[in-house]
Write an enzyme that holds these catalytic residues in place. Structure first.
Site, PDB file in Angstrom:
ATOM      1  N   CYS A   1      10.146 -11.857-196.780  1.00 50.60           N
ATOM      2  CA  CYS A   1      11.024 -12.837-196.159  1.00 50.60           C
ATOM      3  C   CYS A   1      10.687 -14.264-196.604  1.00 50.60           C
ATOM      4  CB  CYS A   1      11.031 -12.670-194.646  1.00 50.60           C
ATOM      5  SG  CYS A   1      12.567 -13.287-193.935  1.00 50.60           S
TER       6      CYS A   1
ATOM      7  N   GLY B   1       7.908 -15.223-197.593  1.00 46.79           N
ATOM      8  CA  GLY B   1       7.074 -14.965-198.776  1.00 46.79           C
ATOM      9  C   GLY B   1       7.926 -14.689-200.004  1.00 46.79           C
TER      10      GLY B   1
ATOM     11  N   LYS C   1     -16.387   6.811-157.681  1.00 49.16           N
ATOM     12  CA  LYS C   1     -16.033   5.645-156.862  1.00 49.16           C
ATOM     13  C   LYS C   1     -14.560   5.308-156.997  1.00 49.16           C
ATOM     14  CE  LYS C   1     -20.166   2.932-156.891  1.00 49.16           C
ATOM     15  NZ  LYS C   1     -20.798   1.840-157.588  1.00 49.16           N
TER      16      LYS C   1
ATOM     17  N   ASP D   1       0.983 -11.137-160.160  1.00 44.14           N
ATOM     18  CA  ASP D   1       1.770 -12.241-160.727  1.00 44.14           C
ATOM     19  C   ASP D   1       3.067 -12.397-159.944  1.00 44.14           C
ATOM     20  OD1 ASP D   1      -0.057 -12.222-162.770  1.00 44.14           O
ATOM     21  OD2 ASP D   1       1.298 -11.343-164.270  1.00 44.14           O
TER      22      ASP D   1
ATOM     23  N   GLU E   1      14.882 -25.480-196.066  1.00 48.61           N
ATOM     24  CA  GLU E   1      14.212 -25.358-194.762  1.00 48.61           C
ATOM     25  C   GLU E   1      12.977 -26.270-194.720  1.00 48.61           C
ATOM     26  OE1 GLU E   1      12.865 -21.391-193.805  1.00 48.61           O
ATOM     27  OE2 GLU E   1      11.993 -22.006-191.901  1.00 48.61           O
TER      28      GLU E   1
ATOM     29  N   HIS F   1      12.244  -7.100-193.976  1.00 49.05           N
ATOM     30  CA  HIS F   1      10.901  -6.842-193.440  1.00 49.05           C
ATOM     31  C   HIS F   1      10.588  -5.347-193.449  1.00 49.05           C
ATOM     32  CE1 HIS F   1      10.038 -10.878-191.717  1.00 49.05           C
ATOM     33  NE2 HIS F   1      11.361 -10.951-191.651  1.00 49.05           N
TER      34      HIS F   1
ATOM     35  N   GLY G   1       7.725 -16.200-192.224  1.00 51.24           N
ATOM     36  CA  GLY G   1       7.297 -17.424-191.546  1.00 51.24           C
ATOM     37  C   GLY G   1       8.429 -18.429-191.488  1.00 51.24           C
TER      38      GLY G   1
ATOM     39  N   GLN H   1      11.064 -15.850-200.341  1.00 51.03           N
ATOM     40  CA  GLN H   1      11.739 -17.116-200.659  1.00 51.03           C
ATOM     41  C   GLN H   1      10.798 -18.072-201.400  1.00 51.03           C
ATOM     42  OE1 GLN H   1      13.128 -18.421-196.802  1.00 51.03           O
ATOM     43  NE2 GLN H   1      14.668 -16.796-196.645  1.00 51.03           N
TER      44      GLN H   1
ATOM     45  N   ARG I   1      17.379 -17.052-191.857  1.00 52.12           N
ATOM     46  CA  ARG I   1      18.504 -17.987-191.864  1.00 52.12           C
ATOM     47  C   ARG I   1      18.809 -18.501-193.256  1.00 52.12           C
ATOM     48  NH1 ARG I   1      16.696 -19.968-186.936  1.00 52.12           N
ATOM     49  NH2 ARG I   1      18.290 -19.367-185.431  1.00 52.12           N
TER      50      ARG I   1
ATOM     51  N   LYS J   1     -18.804  -1.540-163.494  1.00 51.14           N
ATOM     52  CA  LYS J   1     -18.406  -2.120-162.206  1.00 51.14           C
ATOM     53  C   LYS J   1     -16.944  -1.785-161.877  1.00 51.14           C
ATOM     54  CE  LYS J   1     -21.360  -4.358-160.666  1.00 51.14           C
ATOM     55  NZ  LYS J   1     -22.572  -3.801-159.960  1.00 51.14           N
TER      56      LYS J   1
ATOM     57  N   GLU K   1       7.896  -3.895-193.046  1.00 52.54           N
ATOM     58  CA  GLU K   1       6.818  -3.517-192.112  1.00 52.54           C
ATOM     59  C   GLU K   1       7.340  -2.918-190.808  1.00 52.54           C
ATOM     60  OE1 GLU K   1       7.709  -6.591-192.939  1.00 52.54           O
ATOM     61  OE2 GLU K   1       7.318  -8.074-191.355  1.00 52.54           O
TER      62      GLU K   1
HETATM   63  N1  GLN Z   1      12.274 -19.145-192.487  1.00 52.37           N
HETATM   64  C1  GLN Z   1      12.951 -18.254-193.377  1.00 52.37           C
HETATM   65  C2  GLN Z   1      14.392 -18.062-192.998  1.00 52.37           C
HETATM   66  O1  GLN Z   1      14.756 -18.328-191.872  1.00 52.37           O
HETATM   67  C3  GLN Z   1      12.238 -16.919-193.436  1.00 52.37           C
HETATM   68  C4  GLN Z   1      12.291 -16.176-192.150  1.00 52.37           C
HETATM   69  C5  GLN Z   1      11.237 -15.107-192.054  1.00 52.37           C
HETATM   70  O2  GLN Z   1      10.293 -15.096-192.822  1.00 52.37           O
HETATM   71  N2  GLN Z   1      11.372 -14.199-191.103  1.00 52.37           N
HETATM   72  O3  GLN Z   1      15.180 -17.630-193.804  1.00 52.37           O
END
Ligand code: GLN
Length: 526
Positions: A378, A380, A221, A147, A402, A501, A351, A382, A458, A185, A503
């Site tokens: 997050c 979810g 090889k 690249d 939002e 978060h 999201g 809200q 946000r 291969k 996770e």
């Molecule tokens: N969109 C939402 C916010 O900005 C949630 C962000 C998210 O889920 N990471 O607050």
């Protein structure tokens, strides 16, 4: 400092990141202090502004770095928390060289790729490695050899090896495909090593990805044509789970070879990882959890969610089978039961934006009304507030600003975000302290009042509506100052949302508390 430089050939997506992370794990098992750096040859300063369709999820670090998902692999495999300087991009390198040029630091010279960019790359790597107090530093060069983008980085690595030949090892990850006759291969790998050698880099080790273990003839090889000892041809065949990879590499004696080359002697051999993988292999019981998102077509978009569910599953003694549901499908479906009727738990991850938002709200309503264990993260979290406001409190048209204009803006932009114009690295990011209220489900989950979790958002729960929402039966059980961080519904078996978060802090063998409780709640319900 010893450097292990990992490059990739033949094609992208071969698992260089998991290879690097696995080597890190194995060296840590043997008692070495190891750090890792990911180089991404794209021009973006970080992964934060990229769509998950492009590069998979954006991983969030404790210092708020929005980085490549390979850093997530490193954190999970090596059980280390990294900082944003461990993700170098073409953008960060050029920015810093241009800043220096403007300050007059190269006064009188023509600023060029060699030596200015390559020096900047080497200096940055050395500085990050030095600051981390490690003995061994893994450097993964993203992209595929050949690249244009990765050229300056490979040239810098060549120079580094030239400056310290006995302290640098090159590991090249390639692919050996199997043809329709079942033959393995080696030609693509030979060609990619040739491309690497044209750049002046001679690999020390070839890690070969293939469907099945390499046969002897393919090994012979590769050793001959790639000019490495037979012991340096490592067969990294497809594993049933990524956490098996360190065990496969160990069986191939990769760490012995590396340590021998570095003349290092291991002090111990920790078997914790092996035991964790052995526990995983014995799991039989299965639970089914729906993840309702908008990038479900590519699983890497929710990589940390998938891993956190897995960690919690191993801990609870079950396999978590994830049913990926595209939120938009729920929007167009007459009866959500058709998609959600066969799952034991529902998770709505983070999201952005309007697409799929109403489908996610449908999923949340279904979980709340049918008393199905629910975890909202997050966005979810809200949307769980939005759903509650609309359907339990009867606030018609309640929403997040939002998504749309609304008479009930229950989710509103963070006040400090009002004047922010740039989109890169400007959200509320990284670690924040959260106070968990005693006597709540959240307190039962965490077992303490002060916790730290990672953020990326946000918007927040609009302070004007908090009292009314709480009076209606949704409780905010975790707060960061006057910012709402955890929600729960009391007359529900398990309904939790987190503005943060969890996770990103989950590790194999150390599941995130919220995931652990969620998976256990689903298992209990079965
Ligand atoms: N969109 C939402 C916010 O900005 C949630 C962000 C998210 O889920 N990471 O607050």
């Amino acid at each position: 400092m010893k450097y292990i430089i990992v490059t990739g050939g033949v094609m992208s997506g071969l698992g260089k990141g998991i290879t690097a992370a696995s080597i890190g794990r194995l060296l840590k098992n043997k008692g070495f202090e190891v750090t890792a750096i990911k180089i991404d040859p794209y021009i973006n300063a970080d992964a934060g502004t990229m769509n998950p369709f492009q590069h998979g999820e954006v991983f969030i670090l404790k210092d708020g770095g929005e980085v490549d998902l390979d850093l997530g692999h490193y954190e999970r495999f090596m059980d280390t928390a990294f900082t944003k300087d461990h993700n170098i991009t073409t953008g960060t390198i050029y920015r810093s060289v241009i800043d220096k040029e403007r300050r007059g630091e190269y006064l009188g010279s023509t600023v060029q790729i060699i030596p200015h960019i390559t020096n900047e790359i080497k200096d940055t790597i050395r500085e990050v490695a030095r600051k981390s107090n490690a003995e061994i530093c893994l450097v993964e060069v993203g992209g595929t050899v050949g690249d244009i983008e990765s050229m300056p980085f490979l040239e810098a690595m060549r120079q580094m090896h030239r400056e310290m030949p006995s302290d640098c090892i090159f590991i090249h990850v390639t692919l050996v495909p199997t043809d329709s006759m079942g033959d393995q291969k080696t030609k693509p790998s030979q060609h990619s090593v040739k491309a690497l050698r044209e750049l002046g880099i001679h690999p020390d080790v070839i890690v070969v990805r293939s469907k099945d273990p390499l046969n002897q003839s393919a090994r012979d090889k590769l050793a001959l044509f790639c000019d490495v000892p037979l012991a340096a041809v490592i067969s990294a065949y497809d594993a049933s789970d990524i956490y098996e990879v360190p065990l496969i590499l160990e069986k191939e004696r990769l760490t012995d070879y590396i340590l021998d080359r570095f003349k290092l002697t291991p002090e111990k051999d920790d078997s914790g990882w092996r035991k964790m993988v052995e526990r995983m292999r014995l799991l039989e019981k299965k639970i089914r959890i729906a993840v309702v998102g908008k990038y479900t077509g590519i699983e890497d978009a929710y990589l940390s969610i998938r891993e956190a569910l897995k960690h919690a599953g191993v801990d609870a003694g079950c396999i978590v089978d994830i049913k990926w549901i595209e939120a938009e499908e729920l929007e167009s479906s007459e009866n959500p039961e058709e998609l959600l009727g066969d799952v034991g738990g529902i998770l709505v991850p983070g999201g952005f934006g309007i697409r799929g938002a109403e489908g996610k709200i449908t999923a949340i309503k279904f979980a709340r009304e049918h008393k199905i264990p629910f975890l909202g993260i997050c966005f979810g979290f809200q949307l769980a507030v939005v759903e509650f406001a609309r359907h339990r409190l009867g606030w018609k048209g309640a929403s997040s600003t939002e998504i749309t204009d609304t008479p009930y803006p229950v989710i509103e932009i963070l006040p400090e975000q009002l004047d922010v114009e740039d989109l890169g690295g400007t959200m509320r990011l990284g670690d924040s302290e959260i106070t968990v209220l005693k006597g709540t489900r959240a307190y039962a989950i965490y077992g303490k009042e002060e916790i730290v979790e990672r953020h990326r958002h946000r918007y927040e729960v609009n302070p004007e509506y908090i009292e009314a929402i709480e009076e209606g039966g949704m409780r905010f059980s975790g707060k960061s100052g006057n910012r709402m961080e955890i929600l729960e519904i009391e007359d529900h078996p398990f309904f939790i949302g987190t503005q943060f978060h969890p996770e990103f802090r989950s590790r194999p063998g150390k599941p995130a508390p919220v995931f652990r409780a969620f998976v256990r709640a689903v298992l209990r319900d079965e």
